[in-house]
Scaffold this motif. Structure first.
Motif, PDB file in Angstrom:
ATOM      1  N   MET A 197       0.728  -1.224   0.035  1.00 24.31           N
ATOM      2  CA  MET A 197      -0.125   0.043  -0.151  1.00 24.31           C
ATOM      3  C   MET A 197       0.934   1.426  -0.063  1.00 24.31           C
ATOM      4  O   MET A 197       0.574   2.201  -0.756  1.00 24.31           O
ATOM      5  CB  MET A 197      -0.764  -0.003   1.234  1.00 24.31           C
ATOM      6  CG  MET A 197      -1.868   1.249   1.155  1.00 24.31           C
ATOM      7  SD  MET A 197      -2.964   1.361  -0.127  1.00 24.31           S
ATOM      8  CE  MET A 197      -3.900  -0.008   0.140  1.00 24.31           C
ATOM      9  N   ALA A 198       1.908   1.179   0.689  1.00 23.42           N
ATOM     10  CA  ALA A 198       2.933   2.640   0.676  1.00 23.42           C
ATOM     11  C   ALA A 198       3.327   2.656  -0.468  1.00 23.42           C
ATOM     12  O   ALA A 198       3.717   3.724  -1.002  1.00 23.42           O
ATOM     13  CB  ALA A 198       3.843   2.133   1.825  1.00 23.42           C
ATOM     14  N   LEU A 199       3.930   1.462  -1.156  1.00 26.20           N
ATOM     15  CA  LEU A 199       4.248   1.731  -2.662  1.00 26.20           C
ATOM     16  C   LEU A 199       3.303   2.586  -3.508  1.00 26.20           C
ATOM     17  O   LEU A 199       3.593   3.071  -4.622  1.00 26.20           O
ATOM     18  CB  LEU A 199       4.990   0.433  -3.192  1.00 26.20           C
ATOM     19  CG  LEU A 199       6.219   0.018  -2.419  1.00 26.20           C
ATOM     20  CD1 LEU A 199       6.488  -1.654  -2.880  1.00 26.20           C
ATOM     21  CD2 LEU A 199       7.245   0.785  -2.385  1.00 26.20           C
ATOM     22  N   TRP A 200       2.234   1.638  -3.495  1.00 26.24           N
ATOM     23  CA  TRP A 200       0.976   2.370  -4.328  1.00 26.24           C
ATOM     24  C   TRP A 200       0.813   3.812  -3.937  1.00 26.24           C
ATOM     25  O   TRP A 200       0.534   4.656  -5.008  1.00 26.24           O
ATOM     26  CB  TRP A 200      -0.046   1.706  -3.940  1.00 26.24           C
ATOM     27  CG  TRP A 200      -0.450   0.349  -4.826  1.00 26.24           C
ATOM     28  CD1 TRP A 200      -0.412  -1.068  -4.496  1.00 26.24           C
ATOM     29  CD2 TRP A 200      -0.495   0.330  -6.379  1.00 26.24           C
ATOM     30  NE1 TRP A 200      -0.354  -1.624  -5.460  1.00 26.24           N
ATOM     31  CE2 TRP A 200      -0.380  -1.215  -6.550  1.00 26.24           C
ATOM     32  CE3 TRP A 200      -0.658   1.087  -7.442  1.00 26.24           C
ATOM     33  CZ2 TRP A 200      -0.603  -1.578  -7.925  1.00 26.24           C
ATOM     34  CZ3 TRP A 200      -0.959   0.663  -8.635  1.00 26.24           C
ATOM     35  CH2 TRP A 200      -0.738  -0.692  -8.805  1.00 26.24           C
ATOM     36  N   ILE A 201       0.782   4.132  -2.808  1.00 28.76           N
ATOM     37  CA  ILE A 201       0.929   5.666  -2.333  1.00 28.76           C
ATOM     38  C   ILE A 201       2.123   6.562  -3.091  1.00 28.76           C
ATOM     39  O   ILE A 201       1.643   7.689  -3.477  1.00 28.76           O
ATOM     40  CB  ILE A 201       0.459   6.006  -0.786  1.00 28.76           C
ATOM     41  CG1 ILE A 201      -0.734   5.165  -0.424  1.00 28.76           C
ATOM     42  CG2 ILE A 201       0.667   7.326  -0.551  1.00 28.76           C
ATOM     43  CD1 ILE A 201      -1.040   5.319   0.991  1.00 28.76           C
ATOM     44  N   LEU A 202       3.055   6.031  -2.495  1.00 23.30           N
ATOM     45  CA  LEU A 202       4.279   6.713  -3.381  1.00 23.30           C
ATOM     46  C   LEU A 202       4.132   6.943  -5.056  1.00 23.30           C
ATOM     47  O   LEU A 202       4.581   7.800  -5.438  1.00 23.30           O
ATOM     48  CB  LEU A 202       5.397   6.072  -2.819  1.00 23.30           C
ATOM     49  CG  LEU A 202       5.909   6.084  -1.539  1.00 23.30           C
ATOM     50  CD1 LEU A 202       6.975   5.201  -1.047  1.00 23.30           C
ATOM     51  CD2 LEU A 202       6.001   7.490  -1.244  1.00 23.30           C
ATOM     52  N   ALA A 203       3.659   5.531  -5.673  1.00 25.97           N
ATOM     53  CA  ALA A 203       3.594   5.756  -7.143  1.00 25.97           C
ATOM     54  C   ALA A 203       2.744   6.661  -7.341  1.00 25.97           C
ATOM     55  O   ALA A 203       2.625   7.337  -8.621  1.00 25.97           O
ATOM     56  CB  ALA A 203       3.274   4.315  -7.391  1.00 25.97           C
ATOM     57  N   PHE A 204       1.445   7.044  -6.875  1.00 32.02           N
ATOM     58  CA  PHE A 204       0.330   7.715  -7.029  1.00 32.02           C
ATOM     59  C   PHE A 204       0.920   9.293  -7.001  1.00 32.02           C
ATOM     60  O   PHE A 204       0.780   9.971  -7.813  1.00 32.02           O
ATOM     61  CB  PHE A 204      -0.992   7.550  -6.099  1.00 32.02           C
ATOM     62  CG  PHE A 204      -1.906   8.519  -6.665  1.00 32.02           C
ATOM     63  CD1 PHE A 204      -2.636   8.386  -7.678  1.00 32.02           C
ATOM     64  CD2 PHE A 204      -2.286   9.439  -5.453  1.00 32.02           C
ATOM     65  CE1 PHE A 204      -3.786   9.214  -7.749  1.00 32.02           C
ATOM     66  CE2 PHE A 204      -3.203  10.255  -5.711  1.00 32.02           C
ATOM     67  CZ  PHE A 204      -3.905  10.107  -6.797  1.00 32.02           C
TER      68      PHE A 204
END
Length: 353
Positions: free
Chosen positions: A1-8
């Motif tokens: 989830m943290a990686l998805w947030i950073l990617a967004f």
């Protein structure tokens, strides 16, 4: 989830920092999609795509230039009258406030008294309070107008780039599509499915953009004629503004309605005449919109109005006025692609009604 947030966050930052490149690129792609059926029609009559693209863009540039030159005098007069119009509007609002807005005046007087209490208590100096009050009243509007003017000048300067990109995309035709199919997979069935999806997406997007162009042109012409009959000054400029701003769902129509209402009240001095102008414009927008929207609903993906409004707010914050113009077509294109790709159908259902 943290990686998805950073990617967004990274994607949003890239979209914002690359707006000088992405905005003309997207405008060029959308214009090429809109004009592609006309170039295809020329190609069916043995006219090369390169020559057909030149003819279509020549007519487009010539017509736009002729319209701009024809309306330049009226637009210049309206620009010269803007300071006087603003002063009249301010006087009218002051009269309305003094006559009817007693509650609002009481709140304003209470805020002024609280400011004096802060000065008397030594929390704030009187000079600083006056400076802050004046800057807060004027700075935000001045900054907004300067920012939007700079964006408009930048977009005008990028118009030749958009035209060149549109020409190359129109002249290329299905060349990029054939190149893309090679990367789908080695099997023939995969290539056939990819070609079918691309053709369906292309036809849907072209139909959507073409209907948008026709509906906005009808709104521009009908608004022009209606305001001419009602006696509003510079009806041609109002018609063009209505047609262009109608590309922005909801916000464009509301903005033109408010502007023509204010213009009617200042010109005729009658609130009933201003309401008549607003009602006529909303009637034209509603009738044309309902007719073509009903036709589109059976042939094109329906986008959720709440999602569309959120997308407009997002792209408007991201790219300014250009984002408001691009928001609705981009969301519609994403919806069409998601509906045709099996793995993205849940996203299409989320965006749909």
């Amino acid at each position: 989830m943290a990686l998805w947030i950073l990617a967004f966050i990274a994607v949003i930052a890239a979209l914002y920092l690359g707006r000088a490149f992405l905005v003309p690129l997207l405008f060029g792609i959308l214009v090429s999609y809109t004009l592609s059926p006309v170039v295809d029609w020329f190609e069916r009559y043995r006219i090369p795509r390169a020559l057909g693209a030149i003819c279509v863009l020549g007519v487009l540039v010539g017509g736009t230039s002729w319209m701009a030159l024809s309306l330049s005098a009226d637009a210049a007069i309206m620009a010269e009258q803007l300071p006087e119009t603003a002063r009249k509007l301010r006087q009218s609002l002051n009269i309305l406030r003094d006559g009817n807005w007693s509650t609002l005046r009481h709140f304003q007087e209470a805020a002024d008294e609280l400011g004096r209490v802060a000065v008397d208590a030594g929390l704030e100096s009187a000079d600083r309070a006056v400076i802050i009050k004046e800057s807060e009243n004027n700075a935000w509007l001045r900054d907004l107008m300067l920012t939007q003017s700079a964006l408009l000048v930048t977009f005008t300067a990028q118009a030749p780039v958009v035209l060149l990109l549109t020409y190359f995309l129109l002249a290329a035709g299905s060349h990029f599509r054939r190149k893309l199919v090679r990367f789908v997979g080695p099997r023939l069935s995969q290539k056939k499915d990819a070609v079918r999806i691309l053709e369906e997406v292309d036809s849907q997007i072209q139909r959507y953009l073409l209907v948008m162009l026709i509906s906005n042109a009808l709104i521009a012409v009908m608004t022009w004629l209606a305001f001419e009959m009602l006696g509003l000054k510079h009806p041609a400029v109002w018609g063009v503004a209505a047609g262009v701003l109608h590309f922005i769902p909801y916000l464009g129509t509301v903005g033109v309605a408010l502007a023509c209402g204010v213009a009617g009240m200042l010109q005729f001095g009658s609130l009933s005449q201003a309401f008549l102008l607003v009602a006529v414009f909303l009637l034209i927008s509603g009738v044309v919109g309902m007719m073509l929207t009903t036709w589109l609903q059976g042939r094109f993906a329906r986008v959720n109005p709440a999602v569309l409004f959120i997308a407009l707010l997002f792209f408007g914050w991201l790219w300014g006025a250009a984002g408001l113009l691009l928001g609705a077509p981009l969301l519609a294109i994403v919806k069409v692609i998601c509906d045709r790709v099996e793995s993205l159908k849940p996203v299409g259902e989320l965006l749909g009604q």
